[in-house]
Design a protein around this motif. Sequence first.
Motif, mmCIF file in Angstrom:
data_model
loop_
_atom_site.group_PDB
_atom_site.id
_atom_site.type_symbol
_atom_site.label_atom_id
_atom_site.label_comp_id
_atom_site.label_asym_id
_atom_site.label_seq_id
_atom_site.Cartn_x
_atom_site.Cartn_y
_atom_site.Cartn_z
ATOM 1 N N LYS A 22 0.948 -1.221 0.018
ATOM 2 C CA LYS A 22 -0.014 -0.029 0.053
ATOM 3 C C LYS A 22 0.912 1.216 -0.046
ATOM 4 C CE LYS A 22 -3.097 2.823 2.649
ATOM 5 N NZ LYS A 22 -3.623 2.969 4.130
ATOM 6 N N GLU A 23 2.033 1.371 0.871
ATOM 7 C CA GLU A 23 2.837 2.616 0.780
ATOM 8 C C GLU A 23 3.573 2.555 -0.535
ATOM 9 O OE1 GLU A 23 3.937 1.826 5.600
ATOM 10 O OE2 GLU A 23 5.374 1.586 3.809
ATOM 11 N N SER A 24 3.659 1.531 -1.223
ATOM 12 C CA SER A 24 4.309 1.514 -2.535
ATOM 13 C C SER A 24 3.313 1.919 -3.548
ATOM 14 C CB SER A 24 5.118 0.279 -2.916
ATOM 15 O OG SER A 24 6.115 0.147 -1.957
ATOM 16 N N ASP A 25 2.146 1.531 -3.570
ATOM 17 C CA ASP A 25 1.194 1.687 -4.594
ATOM 18 C C ASP A 25 -0.123 1.776 -3.974
ATOM 19 O OD1 ASP A 25 0.504 0.279 -7.852
ATOM 20 O OD2 ASP A 25 -0.350 2.233 -6.962
ATOM 21 N N PRO A 26 -0.647 2.993 -3.401
ATOM 22 C CA PRO A 26 -1.928 3.026 -2.767
ATOM 23 C C PRO A 26 -3.185 2.697 -3.615
ATOM 24 C CG PRO A 26 -0.544 4.941 -2.349
ATOM 25 C CD PRO A 26 -0.048 4.122 -3.563
ATOM 26 N N GLU A 27 -2.789 2.702 -4.939
ATOM 27 C CA GLU A 27 -4.193 2.215 -5.881
ATOM 28 C C GLU A 27 -4.393 0.774 -5.997
ATOM 29 O OE1 GLU A 27 -3.503 4.283 -9.515
ATOM 30 O OE2 GLU A 27 -3.493 6.203 -8.722
ATOM 31 N N ARG A 28 -3.791 -0.007 -5.428
ATOM 32 C CA ARG A 28 -3.955 -1.576 -5.564
ATOM 33 C C ARG A 28 -4.843 -1.757 -4.735
ATOM 34 N NH1 ARG A 28 0.688 -3.205 -8.722
ATOM 35 N NH2 ARG A 28 -0.002 -5.277 -8.364
ATOM 36 N N LEU A 29 -6.027 -1.873 -5.029
ATOM 37 C CA LEU A 29 -7.392 -2.133 -4.340
ATOM 38 C C LEU A 29 -7.381 -3.442 -3.737
ATOM 39 C CD1 LEU A 29 -10.189 -0.254 -6.214
ATOM 40 C CD2 LEU A 29 -8.742 0.736 -4.616
ATOM 41 N N SER A 30 -6.724 -4.123 -4.436
ATOM 42 C CA SER A 30 -6.882 -5.721 -3.835
ATOM 43 C C SER A 30 -6.069 -5.922 -2.557
ATOM 44 C CB SER A 30 -6.542 -6.688 -4.973
ATOM 45 O OG SER A 30 -5.305 -6.490 -5.570
ATOM 46 N N SER A 31 -4.805 -5.349 -2.636
ATOM 47 C CA SER A 31 -3.922 -5.275 -1.513
ATOM 48 C C SER A 31 -4.507 -4.569 -0.367
ATOM 49 C CB SER A 31 -2.538 -4.639 -1.883
ATOM 50 O OG SER A 31 -1.989 -5.515 -2.885
ATOM 51 N N ARG A 32 -5.316 -3.375 -0.521
ATOM 52 C CA ARG A 32 -5.660 -2.801 0.548
ATOM 53 C C ARG A 32 -6.718 -3.517 1.055
ATOM 54 N NH1 ARG A 32 -5.446 3.689 -0.750
ATOM 55 N NH2 ARG A 32 -6.232 3.631 1.347
ATOM 56 N N TYR A 33 -7.567 -4.081 0.408
ATOM 57 C CA TYR A 33 -8.886 -4.936 0.869
ATOM 58 C C TYR A 33 -8.197 -6.077 1.644
ATOM 59 C CZ TYR A 33 -12.028 -8.924 0.962
ATOM 60 O OH TYR A 33 -12.682 -10.255 1.456
ATOM 61 N N TYR A 34 -7.141 -7.117 1.116
ATOM 62 C CA TYR A 34 -6.649 -8.203 1.825
ATOM 63 C C TYR A 34 -6.092 -7.431 3.195
ATOM 64 C CZ TYR A 34 -8.306 -11.373 -1.524
ATOM 65 O OH TYR A 34 -8.895 -12.198 -2.381
ATOM 66 N N GLY A 35 -5.356 -6.266 2.910
ATOM 67 C CA GLY A 35 -4.794 -5.607 4.023
ATOM 68 C C GLY A 35 -5.662 -5.575 5.328
ATOM 69 N N VAL A 36 -6.772 -4.877 5.092
ATOM 70 C CA VAL A 36 -7.698 -4.594 5.856
ATOM 71 C C VAL A 36 -8.112 -6.181 6.721
ATOM 72 C CG1 VAL A 36 -10.085 -4.087 6.208
ATOM 73 C CG2 VAL A 36 -8.647 -2.485 5.181
ATOM 74 N N TYR A 37 -8.769 -7.059 5.642
ATOM 75 C CA TYR A 37 -8.962 -8.199 6.199
ATOM 76 C C TYR A 37 -7.834 -8.974 7.075
ATOM 77 C CZ TYR A 37 -10.776 -13.022 5.851
ATOM 78 O OH TYR A 37 -11.589 -14.200 6.066
ATOM 79 N N SER A 38 -6.690 -8.850 6.749
ATOM 80 C CA SER A 38 -5.418 -9.540 7.806
ATOM 81 C C SER A 38 -5.334 -8.542 8.979
ATOM 82 C CB SER A 38 -4.062 -9.448 6.782
ATOM 83 O OG SER A 38 -4.138 -9.841 5.681
ATOM 84 N N LEU A 39 -5.390 -7.309 8.868
ATOM 85 C CA LEU A 39 -5.466 -6.639 10.249
ATOM 86 C C LEU A 39 -6.333 -6.896 10.974
ATOM 87 C CD1 LEU A 39 -3.845 -4.338 11.580
ATOM 88 C CD2 LEU A 39 -5.415 -2.804 10.492
ATOM 89 N N PHE A 40 -7.723 -7.010 10.692
ATOM 90 C CA PHE A 40 -8.814 -7.430 11.625
ATOM 91 C C PHE A 40 -8.409 -8.659 12.271
ATOM 92 C CE2 PHE A 40 -12.808 -7.080 13.400
ATOM 93 C CZ PHE A 40 -13.465 -8.258 12.954
ATOM 94 N N TYR A 41 -8.300 -9.685 11.380
ATOM 95 C CA TYR A 41 -8.248 -11.127 11.872
ATOM 96 C C TYR A 41 -6.826 -11.373 12.522
ATOM 97 C CZ TYR A 41 -12.590 -12.078 9.784
ATOM 98 O OH TYR A 41 -13.965 -12.259 9.489
ATOM 99 N N GLU A 68 -7.785 -0.470 18.997
ATOM 100 C CA GLU A 68 -6.910 0.655 18.264
ATOM 101 C C GLU A 68 -6.930 0.564 16.861
ATOM 102 O OE1 GLU A 68 -3.111 0.563 19.988
ATOM 103 O OE2 GLU A 68 -3.777 1.073 22.063
ATOM 104 N N ASN A 69 -7.390 -0.689 16.244
ATOM 105 C CA ASN A 69 -7.393 -0.658 14.714
ATOM 106 C C ASN A 69 -8.555 -0.234 14.084
ATOM 107 O OD1 ASN A 69 -4.508 -1.404 14.719
ATOM 108 N ND2 ASN A 69 -5.073 -3.593 14.857
ATOM 109 N N TYR A 70 -9.580 -0.424 14.973
ATOM 110 C CA TYR A 70 -11.087 -0.374 14.373
ATOM 111 C C TYR A 70 -11.308 0.973 13.455
ATOM 112 C CZ TYR A 70 -12.321 -3.777 17.562
ATOM 113 O OH TYR A 70 -12.602 -5.091 18.446
ATOM 114 N N ASP A 71 -10.932 2.382 14.001
ATOM 115 C CA ASP A 71 -11.275 3.220 13.208
ATOM 116 C C ASP A 71 -10.443 3.305 11.918
ATOM 117 O OD1 ASP A 71 -12.568 4.384 15.168
ATOM 118 O OD2 ASP A 71 -11.168 5.481 15.951
ATOM 119 N N TYR A 72 -9.327 2.816 12.002
ATOM 120 C CA TYR A 72 -8.397 2.597 10.657
ATOM 121 C C TYR A 72 -9.183 1.637 9.660
ATOM 122 C CZ TYR A 72 -4.813 1.135 7.355
ATOM 123 O OH TYR A 72 -4.187 0.933 6.392
ATOM 124 N N ILE A 73 -9.436 0.574 10.294
ATOM 125 C CA ILE A 73 -10.102 -0.663 9.400
ATOM 126 C C ILE A 73 -11.443 0.148 8.785
ATOM 127 C CG2 ILE A 73 -11.625 -2.729 9.556
ATOM 128 C CD1 ILE A 73 -9.190 -3.495 11.695
#
Length: 224
Positions: A158-177, A184-189
Amino acid sequence: MEKENGKSSSKTIIKFSVISAIIIVFFCFNIYVVFQIKKEQEERLKYIITLLEHTEKNIIGQIEHNRDEINAKIDTNTENILKDVKEVKNLLKIQDSETQVKLKNILSGQKRINETDRKKEMRLIYADGVLEKKEMEAYNLLKEKKYAAAYKIYKEIKESDPERLSSRYYGVYSLFYSNEMNKENYDYILEEIEYLRKNGMEESSFKIIENFIKREKAINDEQS
């Protein structure tokens, strides 16, 4: 003389009667023995048949149990495989959409870019290849439920390419689980989910995550 003949005849008759009686008793005894043997064989045969029927029922019951267990495992494995296939299809679909957008931008701007810009675009394409490798690495970690390790890589992408939506989606998924109870992660998610929705992405997991966070926040507010 006649008396002696009479006595002799009587003795003969008595002997014959005794012998006949012995023969009859022996014959009856043999019949009894045969009958007892036959009866014992019938009882033994009946016991064997009963034992075989009981064994057959047990074997059939065990086969039915094993068949149900095998069918349940097959259904579970099939469901997991279909789920994995669906996730891979979604990932490929998203990546294909992103690739088409980037190629379209490159082709539309090709007339007005100079040689320096062209080299820059080549570097970006190379960077895309590197990021795609990272995405596959992160996705494999995600499938193994190594959520924290997966999120670390998705964060770099995400830091290298914020437009990669799939990576952002799976990043959110990984962070939550990686830690569902880390408030502390709820607002960001929630912010990331909102961003993905605005960019045309809608997943069923969004609702699951949002409902969980809302419920936890409500409990926290009640306790406060």
